[in-house]
Design an enzyme around this catalytic site. Structure first.
Site, short mmCIF file in Angstrom:
data_model
loop_
_atom_site.label_atom_id
_atom_site.label_comp_id
_atom_site.label_asym_id
_atom_site.label_seq_id
_atom_site.Cartn_x
_atom_site.Cartn_y
_atom_site.Cartn_z
CG HIS A 1 -1.75 1.23 1.66
ND1 HIS A 1 -2.78 1.74 0.51
CD2 HIS A 1 -1.33 2.49 2.39
CE1 HIS A 1 -3.22 2.91 0.88
NE2 HIS A 1 -2.45 3.14 1.98
CB CYS A 2 3.78 2.34 2.14
SG CYS A 2 2.79 1.93 3.67
CB ILE A 3 6.58 1.95 -2.00
CG1 ILE A 3 7.43 1.74 -0.34
CG2 ILE A 3 7.83 2.77 -2.48
CD1 ILE A 3 8.39 0.67 -0.34
#
Length: 436
Positions: A266-268
């Site tokens: 989800h983040c990078i």
């Protein structure tokens, strides 16, 4: 403050996914009573049955906190009125135009506002652009007349979950905390200080929001750099993996990052674009972030091109007439998490070129529904045996799960395209193995 110090305060965690459920159990383990909230009734049914759908929360840990009366879950958001601390852990995806989709945060804030009462501490943990907590969430909560810093308290603490990490968990990862005013900041430090090993207070909610984005921008930019070098070094006949392994022996001034088939999780792949979007308000460019996004987003197409070239040169076959087995559907090894996984994009691209694709993943038995890849929903992982593998023209290593038998794959498959250096790292060589 007294209720937090005595752990008589009740916590409510909204969003029982990869961030919310581990946080809820960690808070419960620390001695607080926790209610988990989610709009998905299937999650609540599973939790009520003692079934954990998140690897970081073993079933026995869930059972222990449930049986002790410290954790329960519900879809009834009216129960928020009973909570002294309310933590928001909902998704913050991007639209197709790479703009923030804040609908989950907005709807959650509106739900909290309906039951908001004096003395409550409301915390946002969802990753977002600097200013969200104060500029978006606070006005929604204040619509009923209560005021932040006077009647209720508002803070931000970015999640730092890393699925599959055996060295750190929610309780042992330092927690950045901030609040809207001194009182909120003090409450944030007191609450999280009672839950995790260490807190890192910063001066404002916007600063805490910026910390999270900075962490992920750093990774995105450096991964993009090594992905770009990979393509260049391929053309020069140089192995990027050998280069990185040698470079990381320098004891200062260098940190190793590794190439791959694209970014997942989800983040990078997502978070840096929240900062890019916000920067437009100040008429300032974010060239590194946007360039990194372009490079990383191009990796799946590069891999498929390498696959097609290898099929043509080594087997004399077109991709359109080939059967491909993708190894690994998850976005990183040894986890079942497929969020933003490049494997999904690889399958889509291969099928666009009329290739036939199956996948094997020991952690993902069936493809769940996703917003972008609904056409893949329901596909099942194939068994990894000699007869099955020999039926494919090529094996594409997208995710290098440790429990896969790479030695057997090297023997069984006529062509292997390895995007993770999985074979060389295990000392397995073969003329049928191509790095991409």
């Amino acid at each position: 403050m007294t209720a937090i110090a005595g752990k008589s305060a009740r916590a409510g965690i909204i969003g029982l996914g990869y961030v919310g459920l581990p946080l809820a159990i960690t808070i419960a383990r620390s001695g607080f009573t926790v209610t988990g909230f989610d709009i998905d009734p299937e999650k609540i049914t599973a939790l009520d049955a003692g079934t954990s759908y998140i690897e970081a929360v073993p079933a026995e840990a869930l059972a222990a906190e449930t049986q002790a009366g410290r954790f329960r879950s519900t879809t009834d958001f009216a129960v928020l009125s009973e909570c002294d601390v309310v933590v928001i852990c909902v998704p913050t995806p991007l639209t197709k135009q790479r703009e923030p989709d804040m609908s989950y945060v907005v709807k959650t804030a509106e739900a909290i506002a309906r039951t908001l009462r004096p003395g409550q501490l409301v915390v946002l943990e969802s990753t977002t652009w600097p200013g969200t907590t104060d500029e978006l969430v606070r006005p929604i909560l204040e619509r009923g007349g209560l005021r932040s810093g006077v009647d209720f308290f508002l803070g931000f603490s970015p999640e730092r979950e890393d699925p599959g990490n055996r060295d750190f968990d929610t309780a042992t990862i330092p927690k950045v905390v901030a609040g809207d005013g001194e009182a909120a900041s003090a409450l944030m430090q007191a609450f999280y200080g009672a839950v995790v090993k260490a807190t890192v207070p910063v001066s404002s909610n916007a600063t805490a929001e910026a910390v999270k984005l900075t962490e992920n921008v750093f990774r995105a930019v450096n991964i993009a750099l090594v992905n770009e070098l990979k393509v260049l070094y391929e053309a020069m006949g140089i192995d990027i993996w050998e280069v990185v392994d040698a470079a990381k022996t320098k004891p200062f001034g260098y940190m190793p990052f590794y190439p791959g088939p694209g970014l997942g999780g989800h983040c990078i792949p997502i978070d840096p674009f929240y900062l890019t979007w916000k920067s437009r308000e100040f008429e300032l460019p974010t060239r590194f972030i946007e360039l990194a996004g372009e490079i990383n987003s191009a990796m799946p197409r590069h891999v498929v091109s390498q696959l097609a070239e290898a099929l043509d040169i080594r087997l004399g076959k077109a991709l359109s007439r080939s059967r491909i087995l993708v190894i690994g559907l998850a976005y990183k090894k040894n986890v079942p998490d497929i969020r933003e996984s490049p494997s999904l994009k690889l399958i889509e691209l291969i099928e666009e070129r009329k290739g036939a694709v199956d996948y094997h993943d020991p952690f993902v038995a069936e493809v769940p529904g996703t917003r972008e890849y609904m056409a893949l929903k329901g596909r099942r992982s194939v068994e990894l045996d000699e007869q099955a593998v020999r039926g494919y023209d090529a094996v594409l290593i997208s995710t290098d799960h440790d429990i896969v038998d790479y030695g057997a794959l090297a023997q069984w498959s006529p062509l292997i395209v390895d995007t993770r250096n999985a074979f060389a790292r295990r000392g397995i060589e073969g003329s049928n193995i191509v790095k991409a």
